[in-house]
Every structure is written in structure tokens, then in C-alpha cells.
Design a protein around this motif. Structure first.
Motif, short mmCIF file in Angstrom:
data_model
loop_
_atom_site.label_atom_id
_atom_site.label_comp_id
_atom_site.label_asym_id
_atom_site.label_seq_id
_atom_site.Cartn_x
_atom_site.Cartn_y
_atom_site.Cartn_z
N MET A 172 6.43 84.76 29.56
CA MET A 172 7.09 83.73 30.37
C MET A 172 6.57 83.88 31.80
SD MET A 172 11.05 83.85 29.10
CE MET A 172 11.51 82.53 30.18
N VAL A 173 6.14 82.78 32.40
CA VAL A 173 5.67 82.83 33.78
C VAL A 173 6.89 82.96 34.70
CG1 VAL A 173 4.46 81.58 35.62
CG2 VAL A 173 3.62 81.48 33.26
N VAL A 174 6.88 84.01 35.53
CA VAL A 174 7.99 84.23 36.47
C VAL A 174 7.55 84.06 37.91
CG1 VAL A 174 9.27 85.71 34.88
CG2 VAL A 174 7.63 86.74 36.49
N HIS A 175 6.23 83.96 38.11
CA HIS A 175 5.70 83.77 39.47
C HIS A 175 4.32 83.14 39.36
CE1 HIS A 175 4.48 84.61 43.62
NE2 HIS A 175 3.34 85.05 43.12
N SER A 176 4.04 82.21 40.26
CA SER A 176 2.68 81.67 40.35
C SER A 176 2.39 81.34 41.80
CB SER A 176 2.49 80.45 39.46
OG SER A 176 3.29 79.38 39.89
N HIS A 177 1.12 81.44 42.14
CA HIS A 177 0.69 81.22 43.52
C HIS A 177 -0.77 80.78 43.47
CE1 HIS A 177 0.12 82.05 47.81
NE2 HIS A 177 -1.06 82.54 47.46
N ASN A 178 -1.18 79.94 44.41
CA ASN A 178 -2.56 79.50 44.44
C ASN A 178 -3.03 79.31 45.87
OD1 ASN A 178 -4.82 78.83 42.81
ND2 ASN A 178 -4.60 76.72 43.45
N ASP A 179 -4.28 79.72 46.11
CA ASP A 179 -4.95 79.46 47.38
C ASP A 179 -6.14 78.56 47.09
OD1 ASP A 179 -3.48 81.11 49.36
OD2 ASP A 179 -4.08 82.74 48.03
N TYR A 180 -6.24 77.46 47.85
CA TYR A 180 -7.30 76.48 47.66
C TYR A 180 -8.33 76.63 48.76
CZ TYR A 180 -3.64 74.34 44.82
OH TYR A 180 -2.65 74.10 43.90
N PHE A 181 -9.62 76.65 48.38
CA PHE A 181 -10.69 76.80 49.36
C PHE A 181 -11.61 75.58 49.41
CE2 PHE A 181 -9.83 81.17 47.72
CZ PHE A 181 -9.06 81.56 48.79
N ALA A 182 -11.78 74.89 48.31
CA ALA A 182 -12.62 73.69 48.24
C ALA A 182 -12.18 72.88 47.03
CB ALA A 182 -14.09 74.06 48.14
N SER A 183 -12.43 71.59 47.07
CA SER A 183 -11.99 70.75 45.96
C SER A 183 -13.04 70.66 44.86
CB SER A 183 -11.64 69.34 46.47
OG SER A 183 -12.78 68.73 47.02
N ALA A 228 -19.72 79.24 45.29
CA ALA A 228 -18.48 79.44 46.03
C ALA A 228 -17.25 79.20 45.15
CB ALA A 228 -18.43 78.50 47.23
N VAL A 229 -16.28 80.09 45.28
CA VAL A 229 -15.03 79.95 44.56
C VAL A 229 -14.25 78.78 45.16
CG1 VAL A 229 -13.74 81.63 45.99
CG2 VAL A 229 -13.06 81.22 43.61
N ARG A 230 -13.62 77.97 44.30
CA ARG A 230 -12.87 76.79 44.76
C ARG A 230 -11.40 77.12 45.00
NH1 ARG A 230 -16.14 72.17 44.77
NH2 ARG A 230 -18.22 72.99 44.52
N SER A 231 -10.85 77.99 44.16
CA SER A 231 -9.45 78.40 44.32
C SER A 231 -9.25 79.72 43.59
CB SER A 231 -8.50 77.34 43.76
OG SER A 231 -8.59 77.30 42.35
N VAL A 232 -8.23 80.44 44.04
CA VAL A 232 -7.84 81.68 43.37
C VAL A 232 -6.32 81.66 43.24
CG1 VAL A 232 -7.78 84.21 43.45
CG2 VAL A 232 -9.80 82.99 44.29
N GLY A 233 -5.85 81.90 42.03
CA GLY A 233 -4.42 81.89 41.78
C GLY A 233 -3.94 83.19 41.19
N GLU A 234 -2.63 83.35 41.22
CA GLU A 234 -1.99 84.52 40.63
C GLU A 234 -0.87 84.02 39.73
OE1 GLU A 234 -0.73 88.53 42.60
OE2 GLU A 234 0.90 87.08 42.89
N PHE A 235 -0.81 84.57 38.55
CA PHE A 235 0.29 84.30 37.61
C PHE A 235 0.88 85.64 37.22
CE2 PHE A 235 0.50 80.19 34.95
CZ PHE A 235 0.21 79.38 36.03
N VAL A 236 2.19 85.73 37.16
CA VAL A 236 2.87 86.91 36.63
C VAL A 236 3.65 86.45 35.42
CG1 VAL A 236 4.52 88.76 37.05
CG2 VAL A 236 3.02 87.98 38.92
N GLN A 237 3.40 87.13 34.30
CA GLN A 237 4.15 86.87 33.07
C GLN A 237 4.98 88.09 32.73
OE1 GLN A 237 1.17 86.02 30.04
NE2 GLN A 237 1.75 83.87 30.05
N VAL A 238 6.17 87.85 32.23
CA VAL A 238 6.99 88.90 31.63
C VAL A 238 7.01 88.62 30.14
CG1 VAL A 238 9.31 89.89 31.44
CG2 VAL A 238 8.39 89.27 33.69
#
Length: 156
Positions: free
Chosen positions: A67-78, A112-122
Motif C-alpha cells: 500500500m502506498v503511504v507516501h509519494s513525492h516527485n521532483d520535476y526537472f524537465a518535461s 538528462a533525468v526528467r523527474s525523480v520520485g519517491e514511493f513508500v509502500q507498506v
């Protein structure tokens, strides 16, 4: 999670698993780039593809699921249709019942990376929707450890 400068310098070599995704016309928004909500959809998809292919997860019947309990994303380019995206996945931390994933989105043929995200699942038991007292199923854990960033092991 790493600071923005570290995330922005990520390369495909920083990730042990990569999945290709052909963008769709409907992924674009009125600004002619992939809508923010599609990123979460793709991040969830690359994680579950990995879990199914390498960890023995069978979503309709496995005794545990994430189950996703946290998500976050940083955008650098489209990125926009008709580009092909490459979703890069790694595990940054494995706890008793939780997993912290890092996902990077690259455009095929671009460095070049376009975005980096983080997901936390329990991971929870299907019957109770609560974490198992014994933690993550050993087969799932073994598959997740295959893409765990080794430098993190000494810090756990």
C-alpha cells in the motif's frame, strides 16, 4: 531522500531496473507535456511490474501486497507525446514491513533525468490490511534486495 542537486544528476546507471513506456496522446495536458498525475501512474506501474516479474507478486491473490503511504516527485524537465519514456527503479531502503523506492523518468535517447520520485509502500496482509508481525514475505524481500542500493546497506 537525496538533495535536489544529487537527484538532478541521476543517470540510468544509478538504477538497476528500467522499463520502457510509450507515451500516449492522452498523457499530454493543455500545456503540451505529460500531466503530473501520469507520473504517479507510471511510478506505480514500474514498481508493480518489478514486483510481479521479480518478486513473485500476484496482485489478485498474493498473501501480502504493498500500500502506498507516501509519494513525492521532483520535476526537472518535461516530456510529451510521442516520446518514449524510460522508468528507472531502485530501492533505497527496506524496513521490516516498508520499502522506499526511487524512480527516475528519462526520455529515450536523452541523457538528462526528467523527474525523480519517491514511493513508500507498506506491505500488508491481504486478510487484515495490516502489516504482518513477521514483516515482508521472504520471497518479496529477496526480490527487493536485488535492486537495493548497496551503499545504503551500511546505513541501515
Amino acid at each position: 531522500m537525496a538533495d535536489l542537486a544529487q537527484l538532478k544528476s541521476r543517470t540510468r546507471a544509478d538504477y538497476p531496473y528500467i522499463l520502457e513506456y510509450r507515451t500516449r496522446w492522452s498523457d499530454n495536458d493543455m500545456y503540451d507535456h505529460m500531466n503530473n498525475s501520469i507520473y504517479n501512474f507510471l511510478y506505480d506501474s514500474v514498481i508493480n511490474t518489478y514486483l510481479i516479474e521479480h518478486c513473485g507478486l500476484h496482485p489478485p491473490s498474493s498473501p501480502q501486497y504493498g500500500m502506498v503511504v507516501h509519494s513525492h516527485n521532483d520535476y526537472f524537465a518535461s516530456i510529451s507525446f510521442p516520446a518514449c519514456a524510460e522508468l528507472a527503479l531502485r530501492v533505497n531502503r527496506i524496513g521490516k514491513s516498508s520499502v522506499t523506492y526511487e524512480i527516475a523518468l528519462f526520455e529515450k535517447g536523452q541523457d538528462a533525468v526528467r523527474s525523480v520520485g519517491e514511493f513508500v509502500q507498506v506491505f500488508v496482509d491481504r486478510e487484515t490490511a495490516r502489516p504482518n508481525a513477521n514483516g515482508i514475505d521472504p520471497k518479496l524481500r529477496l526480490g527487493l534486495e536485488r535492486i537495493l542500493i548497496k551503499s545504503r546497506l551500511s546505513k541501515l
